[in-house]
Design a protein around this motif. Sequence first.
Motif, PDB file in Angstrom:
ATOM      1  N   SER A 244       3.430  13.158  -0.492  1.00 45.73           N
ATOM      2  CA  SER A 244       4.791  13.399  -0.972  1.00 45.73           C
ATOM      3  C   SER A 244       5.394  12.214  -1.724  1.00 45.73           C
ATOM      4  CB  SER A 244       5.709  13.758   0.212  1.00 45.73           C
ATOM      5  OG  SER A 244       5.595  12.769   1.219  1.00 45.73           O
ATOM      6  N   HIS A 245       4.803  11.040  -1.626  1.00 46.52           N
ATOM      7  CA  HIS A 245       5.378   9.860  -2.273  1.00 46.52           C
ATOM      8  C   HIS A 245       4.283   9.091  -3.001  1.00 46.52           C
ATOM      9  CE1 HIS A 245       8.259  10.769   0.912  1.00 46.52           C
ATOM     10  NE2 HIS A 245       9.174  10.132   0.194  1.00 46.52           N
ATOM     11  N   ASP A 246       4.503   8.879  -4.293  1.00 47.56           N
ATOM     12  CA  ASP A 246       3.529   8.076  -5.033  1.00 47.56           C
ATOM     13  C   ASP A 246       3.710   6.619  -4.622  1.00 47.56           C
ATOM     14  OD1 ASP A 246       1.529   7.484  -6.739  1.00 47.56           O
ATOM     15  OD2 ASP A 246       2.786   7.503  -8.558  1.00 47.56           O
ATOM     16  N   CYS A 247       2.665   6.018  -4.136  1.00 45.74           N
ATOM     17  CA  CYS A 247       2.786   4.622  -3.674  1.00 45.74           C
ATOM     18  C   CYS A 247       1.426   3.950  -3.724  1.00 45.74           C
ATOM     19  CB  CYS A 247       3.344   4.578  -2.254  1.00 45.74           C
ATOM     20  SG  CYS A 247       2.365   5.497  -1.052  1.00 45.74           S
ATOM     21  N   ARG A 248       1.427   2.660  -3.495  1.00 49.03           N
ATOM     22  CA  ARG A 248       0.173   1.900  -3.408  1.00 49.03           C
ATOM     23  C   ARG A 248      -0.010   1.402  -1.985  1.00 49.03           C
ATOM     24  NH1 ARG A 248      -2.101   0.722  -8.151  1.00 49.03           N
ATOM     25  NH2 ARG A 248      -0.789   1.194  -9.956  1.00 49.03           N
ATOM     26  N   LEU A 249      -1.267   1.208  -1.629  1.00 46.05           N
ATOM     27  CA  LEU A 249      -1.565   0.599  -0.331  1.00 46.05           C
ATOM     28  C   LEU A 249      -2.319  -0.697  -0.576  1.00 46.05           C
ATOM     29  CD1 LEU A 249      -1.819   0.620   2.788  1.00 46.05           C
ATOM     30  CD2 LEU A 249      -3.994   1.830   2.488  1.00 46.05           C
ATOM     31  N   VAL A 250      -1.842  -1.776   0.024  1.00 44.04           N
ATOM     32  CA  VAL A 250      -2.569  -3.044  -0.051  1.00 44.04           C
ATOM     33  C   VAL A 250      -2.997  -3.438   1.357  1.00 44.04           C
ATOM     34  CG1 VAL A 250      -2.467  -5.487  -0.676  1.00 44.04           C
ATOM     35  CG2 VAL A 250      -1.202  -3.794  -2.043  1.00 44.04           C
ATOM     36  N   VAL A 279      -5.372   2.085  -3.933  1.00 44.06           N
ATOM     37  CA  VAL A 279      -5.649   1.326  -2.704  1.00 44.06           C
ATOM     38  C   VAL A 279      -6.290   0.002  -3.103  1.00 44.06           C
ATOM     39  CG1 VAL A 279      -6.892   1.261  -0.517  1.00 44.06           C
ATOM     40  CG2 VAL A 279      -5.985   3.427  -1.358  1.00 44.06           C
ATOM     41  N   HIS A 280      -5.700  -1.084  -2.637  1.00 45.47           N
ATOM     42  CA  HIS A 280      -6.186  -2.414  -2.994  1.00 45.47           C
ATOM     43  C   HIS A 280      -6.667  -3.130  -1.744  1.00 45.47           C
ATOM     44  CE1 HIS A 280      -4.124  -2.136  -6.955  1.00 45.47           C
ATOM     45  NE2 HIS A 280      -3.355  -1.310  -6.246  1.00 45.47           N
ATOM     46  N   LEU A 281      -7.953  -3.413  -1.706  1.00 45.58           N
ATOM     47  CA  LEU A 281      -8.485  -4.208  -0.592  1.00 45.58           C
ATOM     48  C   LEU A 281      -8.632  -5.636  -1.085  1.00 45.58           C
ATOM     49  CD1 LEU A 281     -11.340  -1.928   0.842  1.00 45.58           C
ATOM     50  CD2 LEU A 281      -8.943  -2.081   1.526  1.00 45.58           C
ATOM     51  N   LEU A 282      -7.895  -6.534  -0.498  1.00 45.64           N
ATOM     52  CA  LEU A 282      -7.926  -7.919  -0.981  1.00 45.64           C
ATOM     53  C   LEU A 282      -8.575  -8.812   0.058  1.00 45.64           C
ATOM     54  CD1 LEU A 282      -4.280  -8.218  -2.384  1.00 45.64           C
ATOM     55  CD2 LEU A 282      -6.353  -7.506  -3.590  1.00 45.64           C
TER      56      LEU A 282
END
Length: 398
Positions: A244-250, A279-282
């Motif tokens: 339901s919400h456009d977002c990023r995951l870090v 999705v950003h895996l740092l």
Amino acid sequence: MRAMLEQYREVAPRGTVEFLRQLGQRVEGKRMLHVNSTRQGGGVAEILQRLVPLLEELGVKTRWEVMTGSDLFYRTTKSFHNALQGTKQRITAEMYEAYLECNRENAKRLDLEADVAMIHDPQPAALIEARPEGSTWIWRCHIDVSTPQRSVWHFLRPYLVRYDAAIVSLPKFAQRLPIPQFLVYPSIDPLSDKNRDLTPEEVDQILARLGVPRDKPILLQVSRFDRFKDPVGVVEAYRLVKKSHDCRLVLAGGTATDDPEGAEVLAEVQEAAGADSNVHLLLLPPTANLEINALQQAATIVFQKSTREGFGLTVAEALWKGKPVIGGETGGITVQIIPGATGYTVNSPEGAAFYAKRLLNEPDRMAAMGRQGKEYARHRFLITRHLQDYLGLMIHLG
Ligand code: UDP
């Protein structure tokens, strides 16, 4: 020499610096000693690096000694650490002997003269055998010893009961000991690179360098790739939010090369994340304080979805940056998150997603929570409060 404490005037609650100076007058000239087993690396050393000069500035003659030992000693104390936190270990007679022998050697090598000695964690606990006449010795326990492996606890207990007092980091970490036990929460340093204010430009630059665009809300979890931190659960929560919400995951964590389990967990997270470009895996080096700071400042909501946790300093770090935190209902997370006021505690990815969506739908609530969280952290989890506790204890224990 006054300069350092003065810097906290702007960040600590009003009156804190004066109060610290008053407490300082009561213990001026007293000699305090800290002993732990590492000068660098880990939360204990990080906080001592800052506390020691501040105590000095307040008039306490403070020394910090670091014990050294053989490989066998460190393997033994690592096993102690795991056993005391409830993971069964096999500890041989040779290992117990190495522990005692190393403590005896260090007792000869280190200068243990002080009015008050604070001995951190189990590694140097047996130094109590060499305690000089007339000094007050405190065992400062930073780990969860509430459900220890009996054999290890029985081995250590005779040393621990000889201390004048013990300090634990959470009420439930206390053990049955016939000595007074005090509760002192860990703390963060608001002036360190990990927590100080950054300008919006600095945050932008660092995020650009890390390859994280700032085009949509950012959900963040900073933690080692450890199963108890439940990074896979965070990916699941993100997927539910994403509907339901456009977002990023870090997900930011350490490079896991020296930790086989870390590499395994990272692989699981990579698989769960798939090819999702949001999705950003740092993988960050241990020195990445500014990077973690910038990520926390850029985040919209911070997760710490642990299923088991010690204190969970990442929560205090996020609260301090004015972010609502959604965290697992465990360990120190439960004393940092006041549900509905500074964040929400949850027990499942669904729970985490539910509250994240609710917050994203209500930016005003989110902003209010962030403000409350920051004030809560200011009063409870800053290094200035830690100093007050230690000075108060010095006065109390004479
Ligand atoms: N941290 C870090 N790099 C990482 C992951 C964590 O510097 O890749 C920091 C984090 O900002 C926090 C500390 O390590 O200051 C972790 O403390 P916490 O009590 O949250 O968890 P622990 O790792 O001790 O279980």
